[in-house]
Motif scaffolding. Structure first.
Motif, PDB file in Angstrom:
ATOM      1  N   ARG A  58       0.840  -1.218   0.000  1.00  0.00           N
ATOM      2  CA  ARG A  58       0.000   0.000   0.000  1.00  0.00           C
ATOM      3  C   ARG A  58       0.864   1.253   0.000  1.00  0.00           C
ATOM      4  O   ARG A  58       0.554   2.235  -0.679  1.00  0.00           O
ATOM      5  N   ASN A  59       1.943   1.239   0.770  1.00  0.00           N
ATOM      6  CA  ASN A  59       2.835   2.388   0.831  1.00  0.00           C
ATOM      7  C   ASN A  59       3.484   2.648  -0.533  1.00  0.00           C
ATOM      8  O   ASN A  59       3.627   3.797  -0.950  1.00  0.00           O
ATOM      9  N   LEU A  60       3.851   1.587  -1.217  1.00  0.00           N
ATOM     10  CA  LEU A  60       4.464   1.730  -2.536  1.00  0.00           C
ATOM     11  C   LEU A  60       3.460   2.266  -3.559  1.00  0.00           C
ATOM     12  O   LEU A  60       3.788   3.150  -4.356  1.00  0.00           O
ATOM     13  N   LEU A  61       2.229   1.776  -3.518  1.00  0.00           N
ATOM     14  CA  LEU A  61       1.189   2.309  -4.409  1.00  0.00           C
ATOM     15  C   LEU A  61       0.917   3.783  -4.115  1.00  0.00           C
ATOM     16  O   LEU A  61       0.748   4.593  -5.035  1.00  0.00           O
ATOM     17  N   ARG A  62       0.873   4.133  -2.842  1.00  0.00           N
ATOM     18  CA  ARG A  62       0.647   5.527  -2.439  1.00  0.00           C
ATOM     19  C   ARG A  62       1.783   6.416  -2.945  1.00  0.00           C
ATOM     20  O   ARG A  62       1.544   7.513  -3.460  1.00  0.00           O
TER      21      ARG A  62
ATOM     22  N   ARG B 245       1.422   6.989  -6.608  1.00  0.00           N
ATOM     23  CA  ARG B 245       0.326   7.927  -6.874  1.00  0.00           C
ATOM     24  C   ARG B 245       0.780   9.365  -6.623  1.00  0.00           C
ATOM     25  O   ARG B 245       0.445  10.268  -7.384  1.00  0.00           O
ATOM     26  N   ILE B 246       1.570   9.580  -5.583  1.00  0.00           N
ATOM     27  CA  ILE B 246       2.085  10.920  -5.293  1.00  0.00           C
ATOM     28  C   ILE B 246       3.079  11.356  -6.365  1.00  0.00           C
ATOM     29  O   ILE B 246       3.009  12.472  -6.883  1.00  0.00           O
ATOM     30  N   ALA B 247       4.003  10.477  -6.716  1.00  0.00           N
ATOM     31  CA  ALA B 247       5.066  10.832  -7.666  1.00  0.00           C
ATOM     32  C   ALA B 247       4.541  11.060  -9.079  1.00  0.00           C
ATOM     33  O   ALA B 247       5.029  11.933  -9.783  1.00  0.00           O
ATOM     34  N   PHE B 248       3.548  10.278  -9.487  1.00  0.00           N
ATOM     35  CA  PHE B 248       3.091  10.324 -10.881  1.00  0.00           C
ATOM     36  C   PHE B 248       1.693  10.901 -11.035  1.00  0.00           C
ATOM     37  O   PHE B 248       1.029  10.663 -12.040  1.00  0.00           O
ATOM     38  N   GLN B 249       1.244  11.672 -10.065  1.00  0.00           N
ATOM     39  CA  GLN B 249      -0.078  12.285 -10.127  1.00  0.00           C
ATOM     40  C   GLN B 249      -0.206  13.129 -11.393  1.00  0.00           C
ATOM     41  O   GLN B 249       0.665  13.926 -11.708  1.00  0.00           O
ATOM     42  N   GLY B 250      -1.289  12.907 -12.119  1.00  0.00           N
ATOM     43  CA  GLY B 250      -1.530  13.672 -13.335  1.00  0.00           C
ATOM     44  C   GLY B 250      -0.918  13.051 -14.583  1.00  0.00           C
ATOM     45  O   GLY B 250      -1.154  13.538 -15.688  1.00  0.00           O
ATOM     46  N   ASP B 251      -0.138  12.008 -14.450  1.00  0.00           N
ATOM     47  CA  ASP B 251       0.475  11.328 -15.588  1.00  0.00           C
ATOM     48  C   ASP B 251      -0.064   9.898 -15.616  1.00  0.00           C
ATOM     49  O   ASP B 251       0.593   8.964 -15.168  1.00  0.00           O
ATOM     50  N   GLU B 252      -1.271   9.757 -16.125  1.00  0.00           N
ATOM     51  CA  GLU B 252      -1.977   8.473 -16.055  1.00  0.00           C
ATOM     52  C   GLU B 252      -1.233   7.303 -16.696  1.00  0.00           C
ATOM     53  O   GLU B 252      -1.212   6.223 -16.122  1.00  0.00           O
ATOM     54  N   PRO B 253      -0.633   7.450 -17.882  1.00  0.00           N
ATOM     55  CA  PRO B 253       0.078   6.299 -18.459  1.00  0.00           C
ATOM     56  C   PRO B 253       1.239   5.810 -17.575  1.00  0.00           C
ATOM     57  O   PRO B 253       1.418   4.613 -17.385  1.00  0.00           O
ATOM     58  N   VAL B 254       1.994   6.729 -17.020  1.00  0.00           N
ATOM     59  CA  VAL B 254       3.127   6.345 -16.170  1.00  0.00           C
ATOM     60  C   VAL B 254       2.623   5.765 -14.856  1.00  0.00           C
ATOM     61  O   VAL B 254       3.156   4.767 -14.358  1.00  0.00           O
ATOM     62  N   LEU B 255       1.563   6.356 -14.295  1.00  0.00           N
ATOM     63  CA  LEU B 255       0.990   5.845 -13.050  1.00  0.00           C
ATOM     64  C   LEU B 255       0.450   4.431 -13.245  1.00  0.00           C
ATOM     65  O   LEU B 255       0.681   3.550 -12.419  1.00  0.00           O
ATOM     66  N   ALA B 256      -0.234   4.194 -14.358  1.00  0.00           N
ATOM     67  CA  ALA B 256      -0.764   2.853 -14.639  1.00  0.00           C
ATOM     68  C   ALA B 256       0.367   1.837 -14.788  1.00  0.00           C
ATOM     69  O   ALA B 256       0.279   0.713 -14.280  1.00  0.00           O
ATOM     70  N   ALA B 257       1.435   2.226 -15.470  1.00  0.00           N
ATOM     71  CA  ALA B 257       2.580   1.328 -15.641  1.00  0.00           C
ATOM     72  C   ALA B 257       3.255   1.044 -14.304  1.00  0.00           C
ATOM     73  O   ALA B 257       3.650  -0.097 -14.029  1.00  0.00           O
TER      74      ALA B 257
ATOM     75  N   LYS C 249       1.828   1.120 -11.299  1.00  0.00           N
ATOM     76  CA  LYS C 249       0.935   0.244 -10.533  1.00  0.00           C
ATOM     77  C   LYS C 249       1.036  -1.198 -11.016  1.00  0.00           C
ATOM     78  O   LYS C 249       1.078  -2.130 -10.219  1.00  0.00           O
ATOM     79  N   GLN C 250       1.080  -1.383 -12.325  1.00  0.00           N
ATOM     80  CA  GLN C 250       1.187  -2.728 -12.887  1.00  0.00           C
ATOM     81  C   GLN C 250       2.498  -3.390 -12.479  1.00  0.00           C
ATOM     82  O   GLN C 250       2.534  -4.567 -12.117  1.00  0.00           O
ATOM     83  N   THR C 251       3.583  -2.643 -12.510  1.00  0.00           N
ATOM     84  CA  THR C 251       4.887  -3.173 -12.114  1.00  0.00           C
ATOM     85  C   THR C 251       4.897  -3.548 -10.631  1.00  0.00           C
ATOM     86  O   THR C 251       5.430  -4.601 -10.252  1.00  0.00           O
ATOM     87  N   ILE C 252       4.303  -2.704  -9.810  1.00  0.00           N
ATOM     88  CA  ILE C 252       4.224  -2.989  -8.372  1.00  0.00           C
ATOM     89  C   ILE C 252       3.405  -4.252  -8.132  1.00  0.00           C
ATOM     90  O   ILE C 252       3.820  -5.149  -7.399  1.00  0.00           O
ATOM     91  N   ARG C 253       2.236  -4.321  -8.759  1.00  0.00           N
ATOM     92  CA  ARG C 253       1.377  -5.508  -8.592  1.00  0.00           C
ATOM     93  C   ARG C 253       2.097  -6.777  -9.010  1.00  0.00           C
ATOM     94  O   ARG C 253       2.067  -7.791  -8.312  1.00  0.00           O
ATOM     95  N   GLN C 254       2.746  -6.718 -10.170  1.00  0.00           N
ATOM     96  CA  GLN C 254       3.431  -7.901 -10.682  1.00  0.00           C
ATOM     97  C   GLN C 254       4.572  -8.323  -9.767  1.00  0.00           C
ATOM     98  O   GLN C 254       4.767  -9.502  -9.512  1.00  0.00           O
TER      99      GLN C 254
END
Length: 113
Positions: free
Chosen positions: A10-14, A17-29, A31-36
């Motif tokens: 959760r801390n890593l996802l948070r 989200r803070i670092a890439f706020q407003g940059d949806e493609p990078v934020l999605a990538a 999140k996917q890397t963290i999940r994987q």
């Protein structure tokens, strides 16, 4: 032990989200890397010795993302930086020291060693 991986996740996802706020493609990538990354380790038993270093690494990455990643957006001929409350702001002491002469007497060049 089960609480620490969830908390770290959760801390890593948070942090992402803070670092890439407003940059949806990078934020999605991110999140996917963290999940994987967490899914790859999910099947390991809680006593596996590789879990603790992996969690430590994830915590360090989260800290780095929050404090050291600043995104810029081009606005005309200039870039506007998105500096947030978690961004580390140094005092530039190392830059102030750069102009001063340092005494290297007695120090040999690396090729002379």
């Amino acid at each position: 032990m089960a609480a620490r991986p969830v908390q770290t996740y959760r801390n890593l996802l948070r942090a992402a989200r803070i670092a890439f706020q407003g940059d949806e493609p990078v934020l999605a990538a991110a999140k996917q890397t963290i999940r994987q990354g967490f899914r790859d380790k999910a099947s390991l038993p809680p006593t596996d010795p590789s879990i603790a270093p992996a969690l430590q690494h994830a915590e360090e990455v989260a800290s780095f993302l929050k404090a050291n990643v600043v995104q810029g957006k081009r606005e005309g001929e200039v870039y506007k930086l998105r500096i947030h409350e978690h961004t580390e702001r140094g005092d530039n002491d190392s830059i102030k020291q750069a102009g001063k002469k340092t005494d290297l007497s007695g120090v040999k060049c690396c090729s002379a060693r």
